[in-house]
Design a protein around this motif. Structure first.
Motif, PDB file in Angstrom:
ATOM      1  N   PHE A 135       6.870 -11.261  -1.498  1.00 25.54           N
ATOM      2  CA  PHE A 135       6.294  -9.519  -1.957  1.00 25.54           C
ATOM      3  C   PHE A 135       6.297  -8.857  -1.559  1.00 25.54           C
ATOM      4  O   PHE A 135       5.764  -7.849  -1.141  1.00 25.54           O
ATOM      5  N   LEU A 136       6.537  -9.745  -0.061  1.00 25.98           N
ATOM      6  CA  LEU A 136       5.724  -8.492   0.998  1.00 25.98           C
ATOM      7  C   LEU A 136       6.683  -7.670   1.542  1.00 25.98           C
ATOM      8  O   LEU A 136       7.312  -6.810   1.718  1.00 25.98           O
ATOM      9  N   THR A 137       7.941  -8.217   1.356  1.00 26.08           N
ATOM     10  CA  THR A 137       9.369  -7.326   1.175  1.00 26.08           C
ATOM     11  C   THR A 137       9.645  -6.532   0.732  1.00 26.08           C
ATOM     12  O   THR A 137      10.119  -5.400   0.149  1.00 26.08           O
ATOM     13  N   ASP A 138       8.859  -6.338  -1.014  1.00 25.47           N
ATOM     14  CA  ASP A 138       9.230  -5.886  -1.927  1.00 25.47           C
ATOM     15  C   ASP A 138       8.119  -4.428  -1.825  1.00 25.47           C
ATOM     16  O   ASP A 138       8.606  -3.670  -2.265  1.00 25.47           O
ATOM     17  N   CYS A 139       7.108  -4.696  -1.530  1.00 31.03           N
ATOM     18  CA  CYS A 139       5.795  -4.045  -1.139  1.00 31.03           C
ATOM     19  C   CYS A 139       6.765  -2.824  -0.123  1.00 31.03           C
ATOM     20  O   CYS A 139       6.229  -1.552  -0.581  1.00 31.03           O
ATOM     21  N   GLU A 140       7.273  -3.294   0.831  1.00 33.69           N
ATOM     22  CA  GLU A 140       7.726  -2.347   1.961  1.00 33.69           C
ATOM     23  C   GLU A 140       8.772  -1.451   1.343  1.00 33.69           C
ATOM     24  O   GLU A 140       8.741  -0.102   1.540  1.00 33.69           O
ATOM     25  N   GLU A 141       9.426  -2.109   0.525  1.00 31.77           N
ATOM     26  CA  GLU A 141      10.405  -0.968   0.162  1.00 31.77           C
ATOM     27  C   GLU A 141       9.827  -0.271  -1.203  1.00 31.77           C
ATOM     28  O   GLU A 141      10.605   0.846  -0.841  1.00 31.77           O
ATOM     29  N   LEU A 142       9.027  -0.532  -1.557  1.00 35.07           N
ATOM     30  CA  LEU A 142       7.892   0.184  -2.201  1.00 35.07           C
ATOM     31  C   LEU A 142       7.492   1.868  -2.023  1.00 35.07           C
ATOM     32  O   LEU A 142       7.657   2.281  -1.808  1.00 35.07           O
ATOM     33  N   GLY A 143       7.399   1.231  -0.669  1.00 36.77           N
ATOM     34  CA  GLY A 143       6.606   2.154   0.389  1.00 36.77           C
ATOM     35  C   GLY A 143       7.768   3.311   1.109  1.00 36.77           C
ATOM     36  O   GLY A 143       7.445   4.842   1.156  1.00 36.77           O
ATOM     37  N   THR A 144       8.645   2.388   2.067  1.00 32.55           N
ATOM     38  CA  THR A 144       9.643   3.407   2.083  1.00 32.55           C
ATOM     39  C   THR A 144      10.796   4.244   1.360  1.00 32.55           C
ATOM     40  O   THR A 144      11.152   5.225   1.175  1.00 32.55           O
TER      41      THR A 144
END
Length: 155
Positions: A135-144
């Motif tokens: 979930f953390l990787t997915d959230c970081e990718e969303l922000g980027t």
């Protein structure tokens, strides 16, 4: 060239949802994205004046009884009419921490965003079931994704 403003309005009531918020902010503040100013406000502190100066938004919520968090609903209640005629076409993205399937939460937020005539830049990120580190990787990718698109003038 003026910097663009990305506003993150997210409800993060638990340690894991706070980690997800931190990941979104980390991604949005990626060092390669130079032309975007990222700000965060909890939903109970954010209001129409914040939306009006934002060039794009990332909304984050938990699934609460099949609906968005009360805090995000309160944000929409206070912001809807002051923003209605002034923010049409505003790009946004949504992430949901869902203990179940998240469909009611997604439908509720999308209904309000549609009423505001905001434009979703991608499908909502649904983080369902037991907490996973992915979930953390997915959230970081969303922000980027949102910040880079805003920086490049895509959104």
């Amino acid at each position: 060239m003026a910097r663009k403003n990305l506003l993150v309005v997210a409800h993060a009531p638990s340690p894991n949802t706070h980690r997800m918020l931190d990941a979104v902010l980390k991604g949005a503040r990626h060092p390669d994205v130079e032309g975007v100013e990222v700000s965060f406000k909890p939903p109970l502190e954010a209001g129409p004046e914040d939306v009006l100066v934002a060039d794009a938004l990332i909304l984050g919520t938990t699934e609460n009884l099949g609906y968005m968090s009360g805090a995000l609903k309160d944000f929409f209640d206070r912001s809807y009419y002051p923003c209605l005629e002034r923010t049409q076409g505003k790009p946004y993205a949504l992430y949901i921490r869902a203990g179940h399937d998240g469909t009611g939460t997604r439908r509720a937020v999308e209904s309000i965003a549609t009423g505001l005539r905001w434009g979703a830049v991608r499908a909502p990120l649904l983080c369902q079931g037991e907490f996973k580190e992915t979930f953390l990787t997915d959230c970081e990718e969303l922000g980027t994704y949102l910040a880079a698109g805003l920086d490049a003038g895509i959104f």
